[in-house]
Structures are given as C-alpha cells and as structure tokens.
Write a protein that holds these residues in place. Structure first.
Motif, PDB file in Angstrom:
ATOM      1  N   UNK A  73      36.058  40.907  35.071  1.00 22.00           N
ATOM      2  CA  UNK A  73      36.685  40.562  36.392  1.00 22.00           C
ATOM      3  C   UNK A  73      37.739  39.291  36.206  1.00 22.00           C
ATOM      4  N   UNK A  74      37.645  38.512  35.318  1.00 21.96           N
ATOM      5  CA  UNK A  74      38.864  37.486  35.071  1.00 21.96           C
ATOM      6  C   UNK A  74      38.816  37.393  33.810  1.00 21.96           C
ATOM      7  N   UNK A  75      40.324  37.465  33.444  1.00 25.42           N
ATOM      8  CA  UNK A  75      40.616  37.165  31.863  1.00 25.42           C
ATOM      9  C   UNK A  75      41.826  36.440  31.803  1.00 25.42           C
ATOM     10  N   UNK A  76      42.409  35.872  30.870  1.00 22.96           N
ATOM     11  CA  UNK A  76      43.691  35.252  30.831  1.00 22.96           C
ATOM     12  C   UNK A  76      44.392  35.871  29.628  1.00 22.96           C
ATOM     13  N   UNK A  77      45.388  36.539  29.932  1.00 22.46           N
ATOM     14  CA  UNK A  77      46.086  37.343  28.924  1.00 22.46           C
ATOM     15  C   UNK A  77      45.407  38.503  28.045  1.00 22.46           C
ATOM     16  N   UNK A  78      44.397  39.019  28.684  1.00 20.82           N
ATOM     17  CA  UNK A  78      43.600  39.644  28.354  1.00 20.82           C
ATOM     18  C   UNK A  78      42.079  39.153  27.467  1.00 20.82           C
ATOM     19  N   UNK A 119      36.007  31.892  28.146  1.00 25.64           N
ATOM     20  CA  UNK A 119      35.112  31.186  27.154  1.00 25.64           C
ATOM     21  C   UNK A 119      35.727  31.270  25.593  1.00 25.64           C
ATOM     22  N   UNK A 120      36.749  32.391  25.207  1.00 23.07           N
ATOM     23  CA  UNK A 120      37.019  32.749  23.976  1.00 23.07           C
ATOM     24  C   UNK A 120      38.457  31.686  23.754  1.00 23.07           C
ATOM     25  N   UNK A 121      38.978  31.002  24.936  1.00 22.68           N
ATOM     26  CA  UNK A 121      40.334  30.402  24.853  1.00 22.68           C
ATOM     27  C   UNK A 121      39.991  28.864  24.385  1.00 22.68           C
ATOM     28  N   UNK A 155      39.755  27.820  34.694  1.00 23.93           N
ATOM     29  CA  UNK A 155      39.543  29.456  34.480  1.00 23.93           C
ATOM     30  C   UNK A 155      37.968  29.392  34.606  1.00 23.93           C
ATOM     31  N   UNK A 156      37.270  28.937  34.051  1.00 21.59           N
ATOM     32  CA  UNK A 156      35.812  29.171  34.008  1.00 21.59           C
ATOM     33  C   UNK A 156      35.130  29.008  35.428  1.00 21.59           C
ATOM     34  N   UNK A 157      35.939  28.058  36.428  1.00 22.79           N
ATOM     35  CA  UNK A 157      35.564  27.722  37.811  1.00 22.79           C
ATOM     36  C   UNK A 157      35.899  29.119  38.620  1.00 22.79           C
TER      37      UNK A 157
END
Length: 152
Positions: A87-92, A96-98, A111-113
């Motif tokens: 549902x939510x990703x940052x740059x794909x 939690x992997x950022x 981003x987690x919130x």
C-alpha cells in the motif's frame, strides 16, 4: 499516496461483483461496461485478482467472475495489494527497509505512521461496506472533516 488506475479499476470491478451478490458469475464485458473500464485492461486485472485468490472464474456460456469469498471478508486493501503490491512504498521500497541520516532521520517514522494510517483505513473497509454505502464511522468522520474535499 497515489491510487493507480489499475487499483481503482480493480476495486471498482470487485465492488461490481460484490453488488451482484449471488446472481451467478458476471462476464468481464458486463463489468467493464458497468464501470466504464477498458475491457482488455480489466481482463488483465481480473487475472491478477484470480491468481491472488480474490475472484473465481468460470468458463462457458454461463461463465464469468465472482468473488472468491464473501464481500464482508475482502478489504479494499486486499484488492489493492493483489494488483499493485504494498500500500505504501517510498521509491518502490517498503518503509522499514529505508534508513535516513541527519535532519532526514525522522522521515522514517513519518513514513511508517503514514503506512499505519493507510492500512487502518483500507484494511478496515470491506467491499460490502463500500457496495452498501455504509462506510465505517471513522472513515466517514475523516471524509466529513473541514478541508477534506479541498485540494491545497
């Protein structure tokens, strides 16, 4: 957050199937026409939804598609995840992997919130809720908030 055309069409197709209830399988052409979705694109989406366990397909003259489970047990998030992934990703990348450093370090909990709130809303709304126009009170309250319908 952006909702892709693919996700929008998938949710609309699932809602059309939810509204059809126990009327038997619905042909892709009928879903496409009812929701003004390009037929070929819808076929691809329905195949993803079939592989994801959300719809069942039946061949033959009386064939078509139907929901694999009751509409009450399929969330809007389930549909979006099947056709678009997380549902939510940052740059794909899943949040939690950022990792960030310096003044950007507090972006990660932001981003987690965001992901948590998106999950809470989309996981908490079933196809039956939307198809029957009975959104959960928390969702209705958010859409009724001052400024909710205004683009900044």
């Amino acid at each position: 957050m952006r909702i892709s055309a693919r996700a929008d069409y998938a949710v609309r197709a699932a809602l059309q199937l939810a509204a059809s209830g126990d009327d038997g399988p619905m042909k892709a052409e009928a879903i496409a026409e009812a929701q003004d979705i390009p037929h070929k694109f819808l076929e691809s989406i329905l195949n993803d939804m079939r592989r994801g366990g959300l719809v069942l397909s039946q061949r033959g003259g009386n064939g078509g598609y139907r929901l694999a489970r009751p509409a009450e047990s399929i969330s809007v998030a389930d549909v979006i995840r099947v056709v678009d992934g997380p549902l939510v990703s940052v740059r794909g990348v899943r949040p939690p992997e950022l990792s960030y450093t310096g003044p950007a370090e507090s972006l990660l909990p932001l981003w987690i919130a965001l992901r948590s709130n998106v999950r809470e809303i989309l996981d908490g709304v079933s196809l039956a809720d939307v198809a029957s126009a009975r959104l959960p009170a928390e969702v209705s309250a958010l859409s009724d908030a001052p400024g909710a319908w205004v683009n900044p």
